[in-house]
Scaffold this active site. Sequence first.
Site, short mmCIF file in Angstrom:
data_model
loop_
_atom_site.label_atom_id
_atom_site.label_comp_id
_atom_site.label_asym_id
_atom_site.label_seq_id
_atom_site.Cartn_x
_atom_site.Cartn_y
_atom_site.Cartn_z
N LYS A 11 56.83 137.50 15.09
CA LYS A 11 56.14 136.39 15.75
C LYS A 11 54.83 136.04 15.02
CE LYS A 11 58.16 137.47 20.29
NZ LYS A 11 57.87 137.79 21.72
N TYR A 51 63.47 129.62 23.99
CA TYR A 51 63.08 130.38 25.19
C TYR A 51 63.46 129.66 26.48
CZ TYR A 51 60.60 134.19 22.81
OH TYR A 51 60.29 135.31 22.07
N ASN A 114 53.27 139.89 21.28
CA ASN A 114 53.84 141.24 21.14
C ASN A 114 54.65 141.41 19.85
OD1 ASN A 114 56.00 139.75 21.95
ND2 ASN A 114 56.47 140.97 23.77
N HIS A 117 60.42 139.81 18.30
CA HIS A 117 61.49 139.47 19.26
C HIS A 117 62.78 140.09 18.78
CE1 HIS A 117 64.50 137.15 21.48
NE2 HIS A 117 65.13 137.08 20.32
N GLU A 128 71.47 133.21 19.13
CA GLU A 128 70.16 133.17 18.45
C GLU A 128 70.33 133.14 16.92
OE1 GLU A 128 67.70 135.43 22.02
OE2 GLU A 128 67.85 136.39 20.06
P1 ATP Z 1 61.69 138.93 23.38
O1 ATP Z 1 62.67 138.07 24.15
O2 ATP Z 1 60.57 138.15 22.72
O3 ATP Z 1 62.38 139.88 22.43
P2 ATP Z 1 61.54 140.68 25.62
O4 ATP Z 1 63.03 140.49 25.71
O5 ATP Z 1 61.01 142.06 25.52
O6 ATP Z 1 60.95 139.89 24.40
P3 ATP Z 1 61.28 138.68 27.66
O7 ATP Z 1 61.22 139.07 29.09
O8 ATP Z 1 62.55 138.08 27.12
O9 ATP Z 1 60.83 139.96 26.81
O10 ATP Z 1 60.08 137.68 27.40
C1 ATP Z 1 60.05 136.86 26.25
C2 ATP Z 1 58.66 136.84 25.70
O11 ATP Z 1 57.81 136.17 26.63
C3 ATP Z 1 58.00 138.21 25.52
O12 ATP Z 1 58.36 138.87 24.34
C4 ATP Z 1 56.54 137.83 25.52
O13 ATP Z 1 56.14 137.28 24.27
C5 ATP Z 1 56.50 136.74 26.60
N1 ATP Z 1 56.23 137.28 27.93
C6 ATP Z 1 57.06 138.01 28.71
N2 ATP Z 1 56.48 138.34 29.87
C7 ATP Z 1 55.23 137.79 29.84
C8 ATP Z 1 54.13 137.75 30.74
N3 ATP Z 1 54.19 138.34 31.93
N4 ATP Z 1 53.02 137.10 30.34
C9 ATP Z 1 52.95 136.47 29.15
N5 ATP Z 1 53.95 136.45 28.25
C10 ATP Z 1 55.08 137.11 28.58
MG MG Z 2 63.98 138.60 25.67
#
Ligand code: ATP
Ligand code: MG
Length: 143
Positions: A11, A51, A114, A117, A128
């Site tokens: 990211k 997303y 974070n 992804h 994806e």
């Molecule tokens: P990713 O899909 O990016 O691999 P993930 O599967 O661990 O991450 P998801 O629940 O799919 O997490 O959320 C997608 C992304 O949205 C997260 O990686 C993070 O960047 C963001 N995100 C998730 N939860 C929060 C939150 N509570 N506040 C802000 N951003 C969030």
């Molecule tokens: Mg995810």
Amino acid sequence: MAIETTLSIIKPDGVKRNLIGEILKRFEGAGLRVVATKKTALTLQEAEGFYNVHRERPFFASLTQYMTSGPVVVSVLEGENAILKHRELMGATNPAQAAEGTIRKDFALNIEENTVHGSDGSETAKDEIGFFFAGAELIRSRG
Ligand code: ATP
Ligand code: MG
């Protein structure tokens, strides 16, 4: 165990902090093969499409802004059990809850920024990968 492919995104916070090599090294060190990789930048519309499952979440606008704040590096990883192995290398979404030695524990700035992804299942992986790479690019880069 099956050979799987999965999508990785480094990211904008990871690219900005010069972590591309460090992160790809962790994937290779764990036995995942980088089948294809490229640096690109998402438009807001692309980030919103990628997303889409989170469209109703309160963090959607902020997340898509952040994902368009700079270039990303997208890669297709392949290996035994690649989807789960990749998720394990990444660690929990919230770095405060991520296990020691994971990418997010070591590098993520907060729950949003974070660093990485990873696809969360075989159907999403397929979608994806198709979002970022044309079939011909994948065929040419194998072998
Ligand atoms: P990713 O899909 O990016 O691999 P993930 O599967 O661990 O991450 P998801 O629940 O799919 O997490 O959320 C997608 C992304 O949205 C997260 O990686 C993070 O960047 C963001 N995100 C998730 N939860 C929060 C939150 N509570 N506040 C802000 N951003 C969030
Ligand atoms: Mg995810």
